[in-house]
Design an enzyme around this catalytic site. Structure first.
Site, PDB file in Angstrom:
ATOM      1  N   GLY A 117       0.822  -0.993  -0.072  1.00  0.00           N
ATOM      2  CA  GLY A 117      -0.031  -0.097   0.059  1.00  0.00           C
ATOM      3  C   GLY A 117       0.781   1.213   0.041  1.00  0.00           C
ATOM      4  CG  HIS A 135      -2.435 -13.446  -8.809  1.00  0.00           C
ATOM      5  ND1 HIS A 135      -1.399 -13.364  -9.344  1.00  0.00           N
ATOM      6  CD2 HIS A 135      -2.146 -13.219  -7.492  1.00  0.00           C
ATOM      7  CE1 HIS A 135      -0.443 -13.230  -8.740  1.00  0.00           C
ATOM      8  NE2 HIS A 135      -0.798 -12.695  -7.518  1.00  0.00           N
TER       9      HIS A 135
END
Length: 312
Positions: free
Chosen positions: A17, A180
């Site tokens: 982040g 994924h």
């Protein structure tokens, strides 16, 4: 009328982040709000301030703030969700499901409350299932809730190909389909170096090894780090997607999109080639697949569905 900068909120101020916030600011894509839980408010503010203080040296104009209050995210144009627990060595992505699903639900409620018109990009693993959770929880149309994995998986594939051929990564293009995870499907037939099909440049056994390394790319980094998971390449991949939307670039990028019949699948989020622009996912591009590729994709879909079964 005063022109305003775009506003991008990044939920989760961990390695991924924070790195994402920093790249977004450096690219001057908008002002950035970095959000984490109240217990981590001060470290989040510290990271944001540290980034901001680099702006005179790096020469970018973007305000960056850290907070635990979602009110600060109000009227965001794009919200990127990286919050969640990280994968540890020996832990499967599926082990993450229940904990991260709860986090997704809490985060999505707050995001929708303060930014009802935003686009959401989800990175939290297992990303196919978490994107689906955010989609259902938000009530947003499918084009506005997008998962990130394909840009990253393709970046890994392109890196390994460039190393193999000893050429610039800029000249390598490729596509990775499917979930994924270990069953992702790198589409070698649709991958090129300088416009030349990879199959003409790399022997099959070497290409197979590159495909296998791409599939295990996340795990390779988890094992090398010993604690935590990749964050530089995931953050760069998120920034590329944010830029495509904010600048309405209409890029052809692999993204996790909600399928309604494309590739023969319905009601599932899956990594596919998309056109990504000012209206989010503007189109899912359907490629002709061989029987072998269809079988590999079906296996990948089954893996995603197995994770989805864990969802509450």
């Amino acid at each position: 009328m005063t022109m305003k900068r775009k506003k991008i909120s990044v939920i989760g101020a961990g390695f991924t982040g924070a790195t994402t916030a920093f790249i977004l600011a450096q690219k001057e894509l908008g002002d950035v709000v970095l959000v984490d839980i109240p217990q981590l408010e001060n470290p989040t503010k510290g990271k944001a301030l540290d980034m901001l203080e680099s702006s005179p040296v790096l020469g970018f104009d973007a305000n960056i703030i850290g907070t635990s209050d979602y009110a600060d995210t109000a009227d965001s144009d794009i919200v990127v969700i990286t919050a969640g627990i990280a994968r540890k060595p020996g832990m499967s992505r599926d082990d993450l499901v229940t904990t991260n699903q709860k986090i997704m639900k809490q985060v999505t409620k707050e995001v929708v409350k303060y930014s009802p018109n935003c686009y959401i990009i989800v990175l939290t693993n297992p990303v196919d299932a978490m994107t689906y959770t955010v989609f259902k929880e938000s009530g947003f149309p499918k084009n506005r809730v997008i998962g990130q994995s394909g840009v990253l998986d393709t970046a890994r594939f392109r890196t390994f190909v460039a190393q193999e051929l000893n050429i610039s990564v800029k000249d390598v293009t490729g596509f990775v389909l499917g979930g994924h995870g270990d069953d992702m499907v790198p589409l070698v037939r649709y991958s090129y170096a300088g416009g030349i099909p990879l199959e003409k440049l790399i022997p099959k056994d070497r290409l197979d090894a590159i495909v296998e390394r791409t599939r295990k790319g996340g795990g390779e980094i988890v094992n090398l780090l010993g604690n935590g998971s990749a964050y530089y390449a995931p953050a760069a991949s998120l920034a590329e997607m944010v830029e495509a939307i904010i600048k309405d670039q209409r890029r052809i990028l692999p993204a996790i999109a909600y399928l309604e019949g494309e590739y023969g699948y319905e009601g599932i989020y899956l990594g596919v080639p998309t056109i990504l622009g000012g209206n989010g996912i503007e189109k899912v591009i359907e490629l002709e697949l061989t029987e072998e590729e269809k079988a590999a994709l079906a296996k990948s879909v089954e893996s995603v569905k197995n994770v989805m079964r864990v969802l509450e």
